[in-house]
Design a protein around this motif. Structure first.
Motif, PDB file in Angstrom:
ATOM      1  N   ALA A   1     -14.675  14.747   9.708  1.00 12.08           N
ATOM      2  CA  ALA A   1     -14.102  16.050   9.376  1.00 12.08           C
ATOM      3  C   ALA A   1     -14.154  16.298   7.875  1.00 12.08           C
ATOM      4  CB  ALA A   1     -12.661  16.142   9.884  1.00 12.08           C
ATOM      5  N   ALA A   2     -14.004  15.233   7.103  1.00 11.89           N
ATOM      6  CA  ALA A   2     -14.102  15.346   5.643  1.00 11.89           C
ATOM      7  C   ALA A   2     -15.560  15.443   5.181  1.00 11.89           C
ATOM      8  CB  ALA A   2     -13.416  14.158   4.980  1.00 11.89           C
ATOM      9  N   GLN A   3     -16.492  15.295   6.135  1.00 13.93           N
ATOM     10  CA  GLN A   3     -17.930  15.379   5.828  1.00 13.93           C
ATOM     11  C   GLN A   3     -18.340  14.352   4.780  1.00 13.93           C
ATOM     12  OE1 GLN A   3     -19.137  19.561   5.383  1.00 13.93           O
ATOM     13  NE2 GLN A   3     -17.406  20.202   6.652  1.00 13.93           N
ATOM     14  N   MET A   4     -17.732  13.180   4.904  1.00 14.03           N
ATOM     15  CA  MET A   4     -17.976  12.089   3.962  1.00 14.03           C
ATOM     16  C   MET A   4     -18.617  10.899   4.668  1.00 14.03           C
ATOM     17  SD  MET A   4     -14.328  12.015   1.910  1.00 14.03           S
ATOM     18  CE  MET A   4     -14.718  10.442   1.093  1.00 14.03           C
TER      19      MET A   4
ATOM     20  N   TYR B   1     -10.753   3.926   4.121  1.00  9.04           N
ATOM     21  CA  TYR B   1      -9.770   4.966   3.805  1.00  9.04           C
ATOM     22  C   TYR B   1      -8.713   4.410   2.853  1.00  9.04           C
ATOM     23  CZ  TYR B   1      -5.802   8.094   4.285  1.00  9.04           C
ATOM     24  OH  TYR B   1      -4.744   8.922   4.002  1.00  9.04           O
ATOM     25  N   HIS B   2      -8.179   3.244   3.190  1.00  9.58           N
ATOM     26  CA  HIS B   2      -7.104   2.698   2.363  1.00  9.58           C
ATOM     27  C   HIS B   2      -7.606   2.249   1.005  1.00  9.58           C
ATOM     28  CE1 HIS B   2      -5.107   2.284   6.455  1.00  9.58           C
ATOM     29  NE2 HIS B   2      -4.373   3.120   5.774  1.00  9.58           N
TER      30      HIS B   2
ATOM     31  N   LEU C   1      -9.829  21.135  11.823  1.00  8.19           N
ATOM     32  CA  LEU C   1     -10.814  20.471  10.959  1.00  8.19           C
ATOM     33  C   LEU C   1     -11.885  19.729  11.741  1.00  8.19           C
ATOM     34  CD1 LEU C   1      -8.508  18.869   8.222  1.00  8.19           C
ATOM     35  CD2 LEU C   1      -9.418  21.188   8.352  1.00  8.19           C
ATOM     36  N   ASN C   2     -11.684  19.579  13.039  1.00 10.39           N
ATOM     37  CA  ASN C   2     -12.681  18.813  13.797  1.00 10.39           C
ATOM     38  C   ASN C   2     -12.770  19.341  15.224  1.00 10.39           C
ATOM     39  OD1 ASN C   2     -10.757  17.308  15.500  1.00 10.39           O
ATOM     40  ND2 ASN C   2     -10.204  16.274  13.597  1.00 10.39           N
ATOM     41  N   THR C   3     -13.805  18.906  15.898  1.00  4.41           N
ATOM     42  CA  THR C   3     -14.063  19.460  17.223  1.00  4.41           C
ATOM     43  C   THR C   3     -13.104  18.933  18.276  1.00  4.41           C
ATOM     44  OG1 THR C   3     -15.694  17.742  17.690  1.00  4.41           O
ATOM     45  CG2 THR C   3     -16.507  19.784  16.682  1.00  4.41           C
TER      46      THR C   3
ATOM     47  N   PRO D   1     -10.351   7.822  15.909  1.00  4.40           N
ATOM     48  CA  PRO D   1      -9.671   8.686  14.929  1.00  4.40           C
ATOM     49  C   PRO D   1     -10.001   8.440  13.461  1.00  4.40           C
ATOM     50  CG  PRO D   1      -8.117   7.194  15.977  1.00  4.40           C
ATOM     51  CD  PRO D   1      -9.401   7.050  16.734  1.00  4.40           C
ATOM     52  N   TRP D   2     -10.236   7.217  13.031  1.00  6.33           N
ATOM     53  CA  TRP D   2     -10.557   7.020  11.618  1.00  6.33           C
ATOM     54  C   TRP D   2     -11.965   7.531  11.318  1.00  6.33           C
ATOM     55  CZ3 TRP D   2      -6.902   5.905   8.176  1.00  6.33           C
ATOM     56  CH2 TRP D   2      -5.720   5.323   8.646  1.00  6.33           C
TER      57      TRP D   2
ATOM     58  N   LEU E   1      -8.484  12.442   2.111  1.00  2.57           N
ATOM     59  CA  LEU E   1      -9.807  11.999   1.645  1.00  2.57           C
ATOM     60  C   LEU E   1     -10.436  12.995   0.674  1.00  2.57           C
ATOM     61  CD1 LEU E   1     -11.403  10.500   4.888  1.00  2.57           C
ATOM     62  CD2 LEU E   1     -10.983   9.260   2.752  1.00  2.57           C
ATOM     63  N   THR E   2     -10.127  14.263   0.865  1.00  3.61           N
ATOM     64  CA  THR E   2     -10.800  15.270   0.037  1.00  3.61           C
ATOM     65  C   THR E   2      -9.938  16.516  -0.055  1.00  3.61           C
ATOM     66  OG1 THR E   2     -12.713  16.736  -0.139  1.00  3.61           O
ATOM     67  CG2 THR E   2     -12.070  16.090   2.079  1.00  3.61           C
TER      68      THR E   2
ATOM     69  N   VAL F   1     -13.391   9.970  12.926  1.00  4.53           N
ATOM     70  CA  VAL F   1     -13.268  11.431  12.948  1.00  4.53           C
ATOM     71  C   VAL F   1     -12.707  11.946  11.623  1.00  4.53           C
ATOM     72  CG1 VAL F   1     -11.980  13.335  14.009  1.00  4.53           C
ATOM     73  CG2 VAL F   1     -13.155  11.658  15.451  1.00  4.53           C
ATOM     74  N   ALA F   2     -11.756  11.206  11.045  1.00  9.98           N
ATOM     75  CA  ALA F   2     -11.190  11.652   9.762  1.00  9.98           C
ATOM     76  C   ALA F   2     -12.281  11.768   8.686  1.00  9.98           C
ATOM     77  CB  ALA F   2     -10.084  10.707   9.310  1.00  9.98           C
ATOM     78  N   PHE F   3     -13.186  10.793   8.637  1.00 15.78           N
ATOM     79  CA  PHE F   3     -14.303  10.877   7.690  1.00 15.78           C
ATOM     80  C   PHE F   3     -15.282  11.987   8.099  1.00 15.78           C
ATOM     81  CE2 PHE F   3     -14.275   7.516   4.456  1.00 15.78           C
ATOM     82  CZ  PHE F   3     -13.238   6.701   4.892  1.00 15.78           C
TER      83      PHE F   3
ATOM     84  N   SER G   1      -7.964  13.230   6.855  1.00 14.36           N
ATOM     85  CA  SER G   1      -9.039  14.030   6.242  1.00 14.36           C
ATOM     86  C   SER G   1      -8.525  14.731   4.975  1.00 14.36           C
ATOM     87  CB  SER G   1      -9.555  15.078   7.230  1.00 14.36           C
ATOM     88  OG  SER G   1     -10.200  14.458   8.324  1.00 14.36           O
TER      89      SER G   1
ATOM     90  N   TYR H   1       0.841  -1.200   0.000  1.00 15.39           N
ATOM     91  CA  TYR H   1       0.000   0.000   0.000  1.00 15.39           C
ATOM     92  C   TYR H   1       0.878   1.252   0.000  1.00 15.39           C
ATOM     93  CZ  TYR H   1      -3.042   3.706   1.644  1.00 15.39           C
ATOM     94  OH  TYR H   1      -3.701   4.903   1.760  1.00 15.39           O
TER      95      TYR H   1
ATOM     96  N   LEU I   1     -12.015  22.280   4.448  1.00 13.60           N
ATOM     97  CA  LEU I   1     -12.665  21.675   5.611  1.00 13.60           C
ATOM     98  C   LEU I   1     -12.505  22.510   6.879  1.00 13.60           C
ATOM     99  CD1 LEU I   1     -11.435  18.009   5.088  1.00 13.60           C
ATOM    100  CD2 LEU I   1     -13.662  18.947   4.461  1.00 13.60           C
TER     101      LEU I   1
ATOM    102  N   HIS J   1     -14.595   9.693  19.916  1.00 10.13           N
ATOM    103  CA  HIS J   1     -13.790  10.446  18.947  1.00 10.13           C
ATOM    104  C   HIS J   1     -12.775   9.495  18.316  1.00 10.13           C
ATOM    105  CE1 HIS J   1     -14.537  14.813  20.507  1.00 10.13           C
ATOM    106  NE2 HIS J   1     -15.640  14.098  20.542  1.00 10.13           N
TER     107      HIS J   1
ATOM    108  N   GLU K   1      -5.475  12.710  12.584  1.00 10.16           N
ATOM    109  CA  GLU K   1      -6.817  12.798  12.003  1.00 10.16           C
ATOM    110  C   GLU K   1      -6.830  13.737  10.798  1.00 10.16           C
ATOM    111  OE1 GLU K   1      -9.190  11.959  16.203  1.00 10.16           O
ATOM    112  OE2 GLU K   1      -8.895  14.023  15.507  1.00 10.16           O
TER     113      GLU K   1
ATOM    114  N   GLN L   1     -17.697  17.164  11.074  1.00  5.71           N
ATOM    115  CA  GLN L   1     -16.756  18.013  11.815  1.00  5.71           C
ATOM    116  C   GLN L   1     -16.538  17.522  13.243  1.00  5.71           C
ATOM    117  OE1 GLN L   1     -19.132  21.556  11.227  1.00  5.71           O
ATOM    118  NE2 GLN L   1     -17.848  22.244   9.509  1.00  5.71           N
ATOM    119  N   HIS L   2     -17.165  16.437  13.625  1.00 14.16           N
ATOM    120  CA  HIS L   2     -17.129  16.034  15.024  1.00 14.16           C
ATOM    121  C   HIS L   2     -16.727  14.566  15.194  1.00 14.16           C
ATOM    122  CE1 HIS L   2     -19.417  16.361  19.131  1.00 14.16           C
ATOM    123  NE2 HIS L   2     -18.411  15.542  19.211  1.00 14.16           N
TER     124      HIS L   2
ATOM    125  N   GLU M   1     -10.335   0.673   6.956  1.00 13.47           N
ATOM    126  CA  GLU M   1     -10.226  -0.131   5.735  1.00 13.47           C
ATOM    127  C   GLU M   1     -10.667   0.678   4.514  1.00 13.47           C
ATOM    128  OE1 GLU M   1     -10.998  -4.438   7.932  1.00 13.47           O
ATOM    129  OE2 GLU M   1     -12.658  -3.415   6.940  1.00 13.47           O
TER     130      GLU M   1
ATOM    131  N   LEU N   1     -12.868  24.527  10.050  1.00 16.66           N
ATOM    132  CA  LEU N   1     -14.050  24.762  10.889  1.00 16.66           C
ATOM    133  C   LEU N   1     -14.414  26.242  10.860  1.00 16.66           C
ATOM    134  CD1 LEU N   1     -13.499  22.799  14.230  1.00 16.66           C
ATOM    135  CD2 LEU N   1     -14.569  22.012  12.117  1.00 16.66           C
TER     136      LEU N   1
END
Lengths: 233, 233, 233, 233
Positions: D105-108, D197-198, C113-115, D98-99, C202-203, D101-103, C199, B197, C207, D96, C195, D169-170, D195, C209
């Protein structure tokens, strides 16, 4: 024979699993007695949980086993080349640590992007070229060592200041004044490989440290003007 | 019945959490007695913390339970297909190890990019095609096994030299001469998936190992000319 | 001398390995007695496993060692600048935690980017500019502190509301009302760096806040209207 | 009062650090007694190492504290909304991790890309829209719950089949028939976020699972025709 060195090399080998640098039996440490021209190395394929100091194998600088009931590491010919060519090193480590392997498979140097790197390695850690089919067939492990030596010569690198190399498609070798120091260098290499990977994903800007910053950090910890720690090393 | 095999398969199952290859109950190991044509497999959905050798289920090569109070793993029909089609294997492992799942979900092979890979797997680890809706409805777990077998046939792969496959959208199956070896292969697969990866993110260059290097590493550890470790395996 | 503060700073230092924030000796914590104008700091290059409260070094706000047999951390001049310029802080932490180092090497702020971030840090964590060759040569560690102070001034940041900075090419410094709080902030910084990294992969959307969400989370935990926990902090 | 439920909720809370789902105090679990219309929740900002069953706070479905010396979790109003709107759930978890949260924060959304996901979550895990400034000011934690409920309504999702949401965002909220099941769902969500994410970095192909595969895996473990494990759940 070489009981103290065996103990040191044993302890250095046992640091590899403790520092999360090996899975299974995929790593080996050796240490040399320069006066006698003999080095001590882990036997091939022996579990770390079962390894004992008496299992270590004594090898001379022609690669001949001088003492030991077990086969030495299959990487022994690489150690022989490095001890012969890099005359001031006292210990060598080979691992398959995963971040270093990721760079080795990508055939990329581990660049010098942060001061953690420069505290230990004065330059980028070079990736030696892949071996040819002929080199692999003739003397795979020996030519692995030759490719490392060739890389240092071609790039004009100082093996004492940059005590590590990647073997392309394979993984890292590190060395040091002692087996213990070579293990330390193996851990630092893995840490900076992980950090560099992430920095390179964050930006495509050129992040290579300038020479003046590499000088500052490297010599802060090494040589007669070092001032990190409780005494010059 | 098959008490020694049950003990071996029990111990192999217990290696999965120890090697960080499973969360919860998401994995299973089986092992076969070829003379009797019976295999032993983990019961479905039982916590590893509570698993006992006596909980294991004995199944024949038609998938019929021969002994055991508990339901066998829901993946049992996949094991049946693999034992019938891959006649020399002695053990099978299925996990949801996360790096392998990432490749399986991406429906991508785990390419052979480094010697850690080639030491255990002679080629890339193939991702079998996704099943069709009809295949899923008719016999999901059995057709999962068939898709693996089909992939090996179509690509001309040797299941002994490449003892692993990804089931697209799902995860890895590995196998070996014994249940213990299949577990070892499951761990190696997860390690190289992680390394690959990162290599693939570092560069878009073609990093596939040449055949001569795969030959060197694979046969260094396998077959009559192997020289890694203390004896030929 | 300052026995209670030494104990607090010792315990804060020992939290660094416990929280996975340091490898080897790569981190240091200090704490200050503002009435006496003296701070206590880890000695340079001492293993955490061997560190004792009595090993800590007492330094004044001119950077002179007042008590202690060992050399203070090589980063002491940075601590001196921060204590002098940020007059309300009671403790400082420096680590080489790897996700923060990845951003520092990339010379990028850790964005908000996050709370999780906004609960502790009111704004992005700024990356101070790299030092020049002249600054490095003249007073490397002191100028490291000056670059942090300069960054806060130029951006109009409140060092109490954003108790952290990255030193480009190097790593993070955090601070707080106490040494323990500075360690907490060092851990939060490392978590949000990880984190944020993911993020950002991913995009490529913006992002950041909005201020009203940063206000909500920051003041939910800080100041007279805080309502998180069992009392206002 | 509600001693058995307190014990269950206490044990579910203590699973969060054991499953690596929280740092510090950043998570909370609640469980409800539907007959009495009362739920039990972790107090705000209390260390897991110090938490005792008697510390848990009893709250009614209007959000009023009925019993307890400590403040309930600051997220209590979110739990109130979810218990009122999702009438069949018995437990709720907020972390919270972390993975996730990463999504968030990306709002995905966390997409459904593999069968590990479909075994537990019938669809993608939706990311609720960010709150407006007015919503944050008026009733931040309550409106957080409302945004989740709104998302399920607008998308026509079944909260029993997809027992999780991201708050943009949270971070994540999960739920289940019991507090323990909600914790299980929180761990599965974190695993599939990692998973996914990768997988998303490996390829830009559309990897979304087809409905027939989601049906197969979800109903293999849930409902009257389930056949995973030792009995229908």
């Amino acid at each position: 024979m070489l009981e103290q060195l065996k103990q040191e090399v044993y302890e250095a080998n046992m640091q590899l699993p403790k520092l999360d640098l090996v899975n299974f039996t995929w790593g080996n440490v050796s240490g040399i007695d320069r006066e006698q021209g003999l080095f001590v190395i882990k036997p091939s394929g022996v579990d770390y949980e079962k390894l004992q100091p008496a299992d270590l194998v004594v090898v001379d600088l022609n690669g001949e086993v001088v003492e030991g009931k077990l086969n030495p590491s299959s990487d022994t010919p690489t150690h022989v080349i490095l001890y012969n060519q890099f005359s001031k090193i006292g210990g060598i480590v080979h691992t398959h640590s995963p971040w270093a392997v990721a760079f080795a498979a990508a055939q990329m140097d581990i660049p010098a992007l942060n001061t953690t790197h420069a505290d230990t390695f004065y330059t980028a850690i070079p990736a030696a070229r892949p071996l040819t089919a002929a080199e692999i067939e003739a003397d795979y492990e020996g030519n692995t060592g030759q490719a490392i030596v060739e890389t240092f010569a071609q790039r004009g690198l100082d093996y004492e200041a940059t005590p590590a190399a990647l073997v392309s498609q394979h993984g890292p070798f590190t060395w040091g004044k002692t087996a213990a120091q070579a293990v330390y260098n193996a851990k630092v290499l893995e840490i900076v490989a992980q950090e560099d990977y992430h920095s390179l994903q964050l930006t495509s800007a050129n992040l290579a440290l300038p020479k003046y910053l590499r000088d500052k950090h490297y010599y802060r910890k090494h040589g007669k003007n070092a001032y990190y720690g409780q005494s010059n090393d």
